[in-house]
Every structure is written in C-alpha cells, then in structure tokens.
Design an enzyme around this catalytic site. Structure first.
Site, PDB file in Angstrom:
ATOM      1  N   ARG A 108       0.793  -1.349   0.018  1.00 15.58           N
ATOM      2  CA  ARG A 108      -0.089  -0.087  -0.017  1.00 15.58           C
ATOM      3  C   ARG A 108       0.863   1.147   0.071  1.00 15.58           C
ATOM      4  NH1 ARG A 108      -1.425   2.675   4.039  1.00 15.58           N
ATOM      5  NH2 ARG A 108      -1.396   1.030   5.548  1.00 15.58           N
ATOM      6  N   TYR A 126     -12.899  16.427 -16.859  1.00 17.16           N
ATOM      7  CA  TYR A 126     -13.609  14.649 -16.715  1.00 17.16           C
ATOM      8  C   TYR A 126     -14.436  14.742 -15.670  1.00 17.16           C
ATOM      9  CZ  TYR A 126     -13.271   9.796 -15.824  1.00 17.16           C
ATOM     10  OH  TYR A 126     -13.471   8.626 -15.793  1.00 17.16           O
ATOM     11  N   ASP A 132      -4.233  17.600 -15.970  1.00 18.95           N
ATOM     12  CA  ASP A 132      -4.379  16.410 -16.377  1.00 18.95           C
ATOM     13  C   ASP A 132      -4.140  16.182 -17.822  1.00 18.95           C
ATOM     14  OD1 ASP A 132      -5.888  14.079 -17.173  1.00 18.95           O
ATOM     15  OD2 ASP A 132      -7.532  14.314 -15.934  1.00 18.95           O
ATOM     16  N   LYS A 158      -5.338   4.982 -19.926  1.00 17.66           N
ATOM     17  CA  LYS A 158      -5.799   5.375 -21.395  1.00 17.66           C
ATOM     18  C   LYS A 158      -4.272   5.204 -22.129  1.00 17.66           C
ATOM     19  CE  LYS A 158      -9.543   6.338 -19.075  1.00 17.66           C
ATOM     20  NZ  LYS A 158      -9.747   7.622 -18.697  1.00 17.66           N
TER      21      LYS A 158
HETATM   22  C1  LIG Z   1     -10.276   8.326 -17.588  1.00 16.72           C
HETATM   23  C2  LIG Z   1      -9.904   9.731 -17.135  1.00 16.72           C
HETATM   24  C3  LIG Z   1      -9.780   9.950 -15.850  1.00 16.72           C
HETATM   25  C4  LIG Z   1      -9.896   9.057 -14.798  1.00 16.72           C
HETATM   26  O1  LIG Z   1      -9.039   7.850 -14.589  1.00 16.72           O
HETATM   27  P1  LIG Z   1      -9.417   6.361 -14.164  1.00 16.72           P
HETATM   28  O2  LIG Z   1      -8.225   5.674 -14.319  1.00 16.72           O
HETATM   29  O3  LIG Z   1     -10.712   5.792 -15.003  1.00 16.72           O
HETATM   30  O4  LIG Z   1      -9.771   6.596 -12.562  1.00 16.72           O
HETATM   31  C5  LIG Z   1      -9.126  11.267 -15.360  1.00 16.72           C
HETATM   32  N1  LIG Z   1      -9.085  12.033 -16.530  1.00 16.72           N
HETATM   33  C6  LIG Z   1      -9.161  11.927 -17.719  1.00 16.72           C
HETATM   34  C7  LIG Z   1      -9.189  12.900 -18.565  1.00 16.72           C
HETATM   35  C8  LIG Z   1      -9.640  10.714 -18.182  1.00 16.72           C
HETATM   36  O5  LIG Z   1      -9.965  10.679 -19.470  1.00 16.72           O
END
Ligand SMILES: *Cc1c(COP(=O)(O)O)cnc(C)c1O
Length: 383
Positions: free
Chosen positions: A46, A100, A172, A197
């Site tokens: 963790r 998001y 982000d 992603k």
């Molecule tokens: C998918 C996504 C997230 C969240 O990510 P997870 O891995 O699903 O928690 C945050 N920001 C953007 C731009 C995303 O496409």
C-alpha cells in the site's frame, strides 16, 4: 537516452537484474523485511515501495521530465490524492470549465463538503482568470486536451499565471500522454495521468500517475498512502509492459487519426470534425507548437444529427462502442449518452457537446481497414 522508446523500455530499470530476469518480475508480496525505515518508506504494497513501484516511478518521471513520480491505482486516485494533499479546508481553486466527469463530480459532490471551493474558468481566455482569484486561491487545474472537443488550453498562459500568483499549476495530461505533451517543461508543477488510457494502452488495466518535484510528489504520496489508492502488483506488471510501446503506439494512433480526420472532414455525411491536426481547429497553431503529435483522439458530428449518429454507431464493426480511450482497440462513443450523461442538457449545450457528437479513440488497427469500415457505416447510416 533521448528517444522516448528507449526511455519507455529502460529508464529506471532494476540494477542488478533479479536473477538475470530481463523484465521486472511480479512482486506478489504485501510486505518486505524491515530495515529501520520511516513509516512511509517501509516495504509494503500500500505504500508503493515495492521494486515494481520504484521502477514505474522512475520511468514515469523520466517520461514526464520531472524529478519524481508515483504510480496510483487509478486516474481518480491520482486526482483525489493531489487535491486532498495540496489543499485544505477554506482553500479555493480555479478549474477549467469542462474537466473529466469524475473530477467535476469529486469537486462538486465530495470536496465541497470539506469546504473546498472552486470557480470554473475558460482556459482559452487568460484575461478572464484574475477576476476569479480570491485570497484563498491555491491552485489552477486544467486538462491538456479537453474531452470530447479536443480543445487545447493556453498552457503557457496557465503556467505563467500560476507562477505570478503563487498557485500550484496542476494538469491532467491523460488525453495527450507524455508522448504528445510534456507539461512540466511548460512550467506545470503537477502532471497527472489516467494510465488506464494511452500510458498502458491496452484497455486492460485501471491505473494512474502523479509527476512533479520530489517535494511535491512526496507530499502527495503521503496522502495517497492514507487514502489507500496504490496500484496492485499485477497492475504494476501490466503498466510497465504497456508503457514499453508508448511512443510506437501514439505515433501509429496519431498517423491514423490524422488520416481519419481528413477522410471524415471531406465526407459529405459529416458536418464537422474536431481534431487538433486539422488547419481549421481553433488551436491548430498552438497544437503545432506545443504538441509532439496531434494525437489519436478526434470527435465529429454527422449531418443527420442524433438519429444518424445512433445508426452509425450500430453500423460500425471494428471500433467497439465503449467509454475510455487510448488503447489498442478503437473505441467509439456518443458522449452525450455515455461519458457526459451526468450533465444536464443545458450543461452539455454550454460545453458544446451536441447530442449527435461522436468521439473516436483511434486504436492500433490498420488505418485502411478503419477507413473502409467508417465508409460503409456512413453509407448505411445515411440511408
Ligand atoms: C479516464 C480519465 C480519468 C480517470 O481515470 P481512471 O483511471 O478511470 O480513474 C481522469 N481524467 C481523464 C481526462 C480521463 O480520461
């Protein structure tokens, strides 16, 4: 090492190799022998202190061009840890107006109960930001490319504004990945990814990362340790494996997406295409300057609106109709129905997300096959 592919494969690798293993093994051990370390550094799954976590932290920091990084159990674990660690009750932040859905939900439904307030800003209009500053403003939060319109914020202005007003500049970078943009070089303090992603790129894992200075990443990691948002041992293995092809994948996806965007732009059944690589994209010049490639994401509207979009989505055979993005399989979705379904119709209209808009995450299939499939689906849905 200068090439992204060399770094994605070798940066931060274990030395010496474990029993000569070429690849970092899966360290399926929750705890490690104690050698007198401080709490946050003891070997424990963790606390993200396993050898796999250390390799990933070094590799991601190298790719993002930062001093340090930490891998997390999801993109949302990265976002929640960043906001909870850097902000306190009473603080205020400026947030781009179309983040998001998970991020806007966290701010609106959860963090607001802890007396964190925020003001939405238009990331294209730097002159408008100062009016929203308060004495308690501590951070400015944006996304590299917006979902689903692929707008590119004025990143240089955001970093300069944060610098001038002593704010944390948080970005982000999920839609771009370091293969397309390295926001730290533009002056951002904290760069996060949903590694679900492009970073992992295989539609088979949920993970995230946070990159920045050693001091800032340590601070965020301590909160992450308490929130429990670490990545498990198998997840680390999959992410390290996925990352090894980041440069190759994004280059292929960007080349295919450019061809597909041009194909759609010329097609009589298509009303409009959003892709930073098209010369009519509102930030095309900025994208050419700040991005390494124009990326694998695009969105478009059909002349026939919502009904045509529904027919088109049932007619495509190669892309899978699903949320998420950045993986080997092309994914296609109508954001008003899926990823932005939580917004009211008025909120969607204000964000420019029409009911018929289609978002396309271009995968690793051959672009000729994708274009043939899209051609057939457009013909069928026009009928
Ligand atoms: C998918 C996504 C997230 C969240 O990510 P997870 O891995 O699903 O928690 C945050 N920001 C953007 C731009 C995303 O496409």
């Amino acid at each position: 090492m200068t090439d992204i592919q060399t770094r994605a494969i070798h940066a931060g690798r274990l030395e010496p190799r474990i029993e000569g293993a070429v690849v970092t093994p899966i360290f399926q051990s929750s705890t490690y022998e104690y050698h007198g370390e401080d709490y946050h550094d003891i070997g424990y799954l963790r606390l993200s202190t396993t050898p796999s976590h250390r390799v990933l932290a070094h590799r991601i920091a190298d790719l993002e061009g930062t001093e340090a990084a930490v891998v997390t159990g999801s993109g949302m674990a990265a976002i929640s840890s960043i906001l909870v660690s850097l902000l306190s009750a009473g603080d205020h932040l400026l947030v781009q107006d179309c983040t998001y859905g998970g991020t806007s939900g966290l701010l609106k439904n959860d963090l607001s109960r802890f007396d964190l307030s925020y003001t939405l800003i238009d990331a294209q209009v730097p002159d408008s930001w100062a009016a929203s500053l308060t004495d308690s403003t501590k951070a400015i939060y944006v996304e590299t490319l917006t979902n689903p319109l692929l707008e590119l914020a004025d990143l240089e202005a955001v970093a300069a504004f944060a610098d001038e007003h002593g704010l944390f500049a948080i970005i982000d970078n999920t839609f771009a990945s370091p293969a397309q943009c390295q926001p730290a070089a533009l002056g951002f303090d904290v760069v996060l990814e949903s590694c679900t992603k492009f970073m992992n790129g295989h539609n088979d894992l949920v993970a995230g990362s946070v990159a920045g200075s050693t001091e800032t990443v340590d601070r965020i990691k301590r909160t992450l340790d308490h929130l429990g948002g670490h990545l498990d041992a198998h997840g680390c293995f999959l992410l390290e494996r996925g990352l090894k092809t980041l440069g190759l994948r994004v280059a292929h996806q960007a080349a295919s997406a450019k061809r597909i965007a041009e194909f759609l732009d010329d097609h009589p059944a298509v009303a409009h295409v959003n892709y930073p690589g098209l010369s009519d994209h509102p930030q095309h010049e900025r994208a050419s300057r700040l991005l390494t490639t124009f990326g694998g994401m695009l969105s478009f509207e059909l002349e026939g609106g919502l009904e045509a979009a529904e027919r088109f989505l049932s007619a495509v055979r190669i892309p899978v109709v699903a949320a998420s993005l950045g993986g080997a399989e092309s994914l296609i979705v109508r954001p008003a129905a899926a990823v932005h379904g939580g917004l009211t119709p008025e909120e969607r209209a204000r964000s420019g997300i029409s009911d018929g808009l289609i978002r396309f995450s271009v995968g690793l299939e051959g672009p000729d096959d994708l274009i043939a499939d899209l051609t057939r689906a457009l013909d069928e849905s026009a009928a």
